[in-house]
Design a protein around this motif. Structure first.
Motif, PDB file in Angstrom:
ATOM      1  N   HIS A   1       0.837  -1.208   0.000  1.00 20.14           N
ATOM      2  CA  HIS A   1       0.000   0.000   0.000  1.00 20.14           C
ATOM      3  C   HIS A   1       0.872   1.258   0.000  1.00 20.14           C
ATOM      4  CE1 HIS A   1      -3.498  -2.535   0.612  1.00 20.14           C
ATOM      5  NE2 HIS A   1      -2.830  -3.143   1.578  1.00 20.14           N
ATOM      6  N   ALA A   2       1.975   1.176  -0.725  1.00 19.77           N
ATOM      7  CA  ALA A   2       2.954   2.265  -0.740  1.00 19.77           C
ATOM      8  C   ALA A   2       2.438   3.516  -1.427  1.00 19.77           C
ATOM      9  CB  ALA A   2       4.242   1.806  -1.413  1.00 19.77           C
ATOM     10  N   LEU A   3       1.393   3.400  -2.225  1.00 18.10           N
ATOM     11  CA  LEU A   3       0.794   4.572  -2.864  1.00 18.10           C
ATOM     12  C   LEU A   3       0.502   5.669  -1.840  1.00 18.10           C
ATOM     13  CD1 LEU A   3      -2.109   4.576  -5.424  1.00 18.10           C
ATOM     14  CD2 LEU A   3      -2.392   5.803  -3.293  1.00 18.10           C
ATOM     15  N   PHE A   4       0.107   5.268  -0.641  1.00 17.57           N
ATOM     16  CA  PHE A   4      -0.289   6.240   0.382  1.00 17.57           C
ATOM     17  C   PHE A   4       0.893   6.956   1.029  1.00 17.57           C
ATOM     18  CE2 PHE A   4      -3.682   2.925   0.440  1.00 17.57           C
ATOM     19  CZ  PHE A   4      -4.650   3.700  -0.182  1.00 17.57           C
ATOM     20  N   GLU A   5       2.103   6.528   0.700  1.00 12.55           N
ATOM     21  CA  GLU A   5       3.300   7.174   1.246  1.00 12.55           C
ATOM     22  C   GLU A   5       4.128   7.875   0.176  1.00 12.55           C
ATOM     23  OE1 GLU A   5       5.260   4.594   4.336  1.00 12.55           O
ATOM     24  OE2 GLU A   5       3.792   3.151   3.574  1.00 12.55           O
ATOM     25  N   ASP A   6       3.680   7.827  -1.049  1.00  9.92           N
ATOM     26  CA  ASP A   6       4.436   8.363  -2.175  1.00  9.92           C
ATOM     27  C   ASP A   6       4.029   9.807  -2.447  1.00  9.92           C
ATOM     28  OD1 ASP A   6       5.688   8.942  -4.551  1.00  9.92           O
ATOM     29  OD2 ASP A   6       4.983   7.160  -5.618  1.00  9.92           O
ATOM     30  N   PRO A   7       4.953  10.761  -2.370  1.00 11.67           N
ATOM     31  CA  PRO A   7       4.592  12.167  -2.635  1.00 11.67           C
ATOM     32  C   PRO A   7       4.199  12.425  -4.086  1.00 11.67           C
ATOM     33  CG  PRO A   7       6.967  11.941  -2.352  1.00 11.67           C
ATOM     34  CD  PRO A   7       6.370  10.635  -1.960  1.00 11.67           C
ATOM     35  N   ALA A   8       4.563  11.512  -4.998  1.00 11.87           N
ATOM     36  CA  ALA A   8       4.269  11.719  -6.421  1.00 11.87           C
ATOM     37  C   ALA A   8       2.936  11.111  -6.850  1.00 11.87           C
ATOM     38  CB  ALA A   8       5.391  11.137  -7.270  1.00 11.87           C
ATOM     39  N   THR A   9       2.201  10.521  -5.919  1.00  7.94           N
ATOM     40  CA  THR A   9       0.918   9.899  -6.258  1.00  7.94           C
ATOM     41  C   THR A   9      -0.029  10.893  -6.912  1.00  7.94           C
ATOM     42  OG1 THR A   9       1.050   8.214  -4.531  1.00  7.94           O
ATOM     43  CG2 THR A   9      -1.155   8.865  -5.248  1.00  7.94           C
ATOM     44  N   GLU A  10      -0.722  10.417  -7.943  1.00  2.71           N
ATOM     45  CA  GLU A  10      -1.715  11.237  -8.635  1.00  2.71           C
ATOM     46  C   GLU A  10      -2.911  10.347  -8.966  1.00  2.71           C
ATOM     47  OE1 GLU A  10      -1.252  14.714 -11.904  1.00  2.71           O
ATOM     48  OE2 GLU A  10      -0.862  12.694 -12.648  1.00  2.71           O
ATOM     49  N   SER A  11      -3.710  10.066  -7.931  1.00  4.08           N
ATOM     50  CA  SER A  11      -4.830   9.131  -8.044  1.00  4.08           C
ATOM     51  C   SER A  11      -6.109   9.841  -7.602  1.00  4.08           C
ATOM     52  CB  SER A  11      -4.587   7.897  -7.166  1.00  4.08           C
ATOM     53  OG  SER A  11      -3.340   7.299  -7.479  1.00  4.08           O
ATOM     54  N   PRO A  12      -6.934  10.312  -8.539  1.00  4.71           N
ATOM     55  CA  PRO A  12      -8.094  11.148  -8.189  1.00  4.71           C
ATOM     56  C   PRO A  12      -9.172  10.446  -7.384  1.00  4.71           C
ATOM     57  CG  PRO A  12      -7.559  11.354 -10.518  1.00  4.71           C
ATOM     58  CD  PRO A  12      -6.763  10.196  -9.988  1.00  4.71           C
ATOM     59  N   HIS A  13      -9.047   9.140  -7.220  1.00  2.00           N
ATOM     60  CA  HIS A  13     -10.061   8.373  -6.504  1.00  2.00           C
ATOM     61  C   HIS A  13      -9.668   8.036  -5.072  1.00  2.00           C
ATOM     62  CE1 HIS A  13      -7.135   5.469  -7.824  1.00  2.00           C
ATOM     63  NE2 HIS A  13      -7.699   4.512  -7.126  1.00  2.00           N
ATOM     64  N   VAL A  14      -8.339   8.113  -4.748  1.00  2.00           N
ATOM     65  CA  VAL A  14      -7.924   7.536  -3.469  1.00  2.00           C
ATOM     66  C   VAL A  14      -6.635   8.126  -2.899  1.00  2.00           C
ATOM     67  CG1 VAL A  14      -6.495   5.654  -4.393  1.00  2.00           C
ATOM     68  CG2 VAL A  14      -7.853   5.262  -2.321  1.00  2.00           C
ATOM     69  N   GLY A  15      -5.987   9.083  -3.580  1.00  2.28           N
ATOM     70  CA  GLY A  15      -4.602   9.407  -3.275  1.00  2.28           C
ATOM     71  C   GLY A  15      -4.314  10.527  -2.306  1.00  2.28           C
ATOM     72  N   CYS A  16      -5.322  11.126  -1.678  1.00  2.00           N
ATOM     73  CA  CYS A  16      -5.068  12.306  -0.835  1.00  2.00           C
ATOM     74  C   CYS A  16      -4.799  11.943   0.623  1.00  2.00           C
ATOM     75  CB  CYS A  16      -6.249  13.271  -0.901  1.00  2.00           C
ATOM     76  SG  CYS A  16      -6.259  14.286  -2.389  1.00  2.00           S
ATOM     77  N   ALA A  17      -4.070  12.836   1.285  1.00  2.00           N
ATOM     78  CA  ALA A  17      -3.844  12.788   2.723  1.00  2.00           C
ATOM     79  C   ALA A  17      -4.385  14.076   3.323  1.00  2.00           C
ATOM     80  CB  ALA A  17      -2.363  12.639   3.034  1.00  2.00           C
ATOM     81  N   SER A  18      -4.910  13.982   4.562  1.00  6.27           N
ATOM     82  CA  SER A  18      -5.497  15.177   5.174  1.00  6.27           C
ATOM     83  C   SER A  18      -5.610  14.974   6.682  1.00  6.27           C
ATOM     84  CB  SER A  18      -6.882  15.460   4.566  1.00  6.27           C
ATOM     85  OG  SER A  18      -7.388  16.717   4.985  1.00  6.27           O
ATOM     86  N   THR A  19      -6.097  15.996   7.352  1.00  5.74           N
ATOM     87  CA  THR A  19      -6.354  15.960   8.795  1.00  5.74           C
ATOM     88  C   THR A  19      -7.844  16.129   9.054  1.00  5.74           C
ATOM     89  OG1 THR A  19      -6.130  18.355   9.041  1.00  5.74           O
ATOM     90  CG2 THR A  19      -4.118  17.041   9.284  1.00  5.74           C
ATOM     91  N   SER A  20      -8.262  15.781  10.251  1.00  5.72           N
ATOM     92  CA  SER A  20      -9.646  16.031  10.642  1.00  5.72           C
ATOM     93  C   SER A  20      -9.962  17.521  10.563  1.00  5.72           C
ATOM     94  CB  SER A  20      -9.896  15.510  12.067  1.00  5.72           C
ATOM     95  OG  SER A  20     -11.188  15.846  12.518  1.00  5.72           O
TER      96      SER A  20
END
Length: 381
Positions: free
Chosen positions: A229-248
């Motif tokens: 599941h390395a996609l979630f740690e990659d700064p270059a990810t560009e996945s419009p369905h699942v690739g964002c990180a955020s805070t509450s």
């Protein structure tokens, strides 16, 4: 001043802590406000199964399909700007999208998950999921229409938002890539400073690495980093369905923009009219085909899909629902697999944003957030 029953909020905290102690999940960061005034903002539990790293309010989470909410909003914004319309056929913007019956699908069908294509988690088995261009090419080649657009609601884990992401890039007057477009048109204007497509380098130290706990059916592979599941740690990810990180806190700001009719702190993203149309139910009583089997396995009544234009809507039926049973029927929001949820109740004037550690199964997550959503609105006076 927003009126709240403090004893009920104290009970809410106790219930969350008891669920964590039982091992339902590791921890939760929850932000709730009414009329723009925050009523509950706490980090409870831990980032990890051992409970050794307490959660903080500024922890950054991989938000999975909550990413779709950002793609949806930019599509609605593009419609307001006249770049295309709800009724525009996808093939008129993306001419590679041919073949019957899928070529009859419009952007309205994509937003309401009624485009007639199967709900696949990946266009091709084993492929990298971290690049928009490759996801798009694989979708065009491998994901074909199953039924006529508009005839059923089948939640799209990936395909619809890959198509919408590419449509935004293709029609962007500034010629920007998807990461830049998201940042400049949404995250920066809303001061969502801890939100990014891909795990931005400066957010890494605050990131809660997702623990799937065996609940996610596929791997999220990245070409740059090893791991299932390395996609979630990659700064270059560009996945419009699942690739964002955020805070509450950032998701709360996003919800507040919606609650206020498309504007926050003097910055307007959408018109009030667009939000009013988007938060209506557009799928009638059609079930969500992708999740119907899970409801049946749990012994639940199969719930209507209740899809708006990109939003999940609470609707009128009393069924198992993440958005609760005591919230108003107009309540709307988005969720991410077993972990993340935001919603807005326009009748009660309440905004809710939660991020959690320890990914839950679908039905357990629905029960968790239904309970918390109902507890929140029962505390409103």
């Amino acid at each position: 001043m927003a009126k709240v029953w403090q004893e009920r909020l104290d009970t809410l905290r106790e219930v969350i802590l008891a669920d964590i102690a039982r091992g339902d999940y590791y921890g939760l960061v929850l932000t709730v406000g009414r009329g723009g005034e925050k009523l509950f903002e706490e980090a409870l539990g831990a980032q990890d199964a051992a409970g050794e790293r307490p959660l903080r309010l500024d922890n950054v989470f991989s938000i999975f399909s909550t990413t779709k909410a950002f793609t949806n909003i930019l599509i609605l914004k593009a419609i307001e700007e006249g770049r295309f319309a709800l009724t525009t056929k996808v093939r008129d913007v993306l001419p590679e999208f041919t073949g019957k019956p899928r070529e009859e699908a419009t952007f309205y069908h994509l937003l309401t998950h009624t485009a007639g294509m199967p709900g696949v988690w990946t266009p091709k088995p084993g492929m990298y999921l971290d690049r928009l261009s490759e996801l798009y090419e694989a979708t065009i080649e491998a994901v074909h229409g199953a039924v006529e657009p508009g005839s059923r609601c089948d939640y799209s884990p990936l395909v619809n938002h890959v198509l919408m992401g590419m449509a935004l890039v293709r029609t962007d007057p500034k010629g920007r890539d998807y990461q830049t477009l998201l940042y400049e048109d949404l995250f920066a204007p809303l001061k969502m400073d801890s939100t990014s497509m891909g795990l931005r380098a400066d957010l890494k130290d605050r990131h809660v690495r997702p623990d799937m706990r065996g609940t996610v059916p596929i791997k999220h592979l990245s070409r740059n980093i090893e791991g299932d599941h390395a996609l979630f740690e990659d700064p270059a990810t560009e996945s419009p369905h699942v690739g964002c990180a955020s805070t509450s806190g950032d998701l709360y700001r996003f919800a507040e923009m919606l609650r206020r009719g498309g504007e926050l702190d003097g910055v307007r993203i959408l018109s009030p009219r667009m939000i009013a149309v988007a938060r209506q139910v557009h799928t009638g009583e059609m079930p969500n085909e992708l999740y119907k089997a899970a409801h049946l396995r749990a012994g639940w009544q199969v719930a209507p899909a209740y899809m708006g234009l990109g939003f999940n809507v609470r609707g009128t039926a009393i069924v198992n629902h993440q958005l609760g049973t005591l919230t108003s029927p107009q309540t709307y929001g988005n969720y991410g697999a077993g972990s993340t949820l935001f919603w807005v109740d326009p009748e009660l004037d309440v905004s809710f944003a939660a991020t959690s550690a320890g990914v839950m199964t679908q039905t357990a997550n629905i029960e968790r957030f239904q309970k918390l959503s109902d507890m929140i609105v029962s505390a409103m006076l």
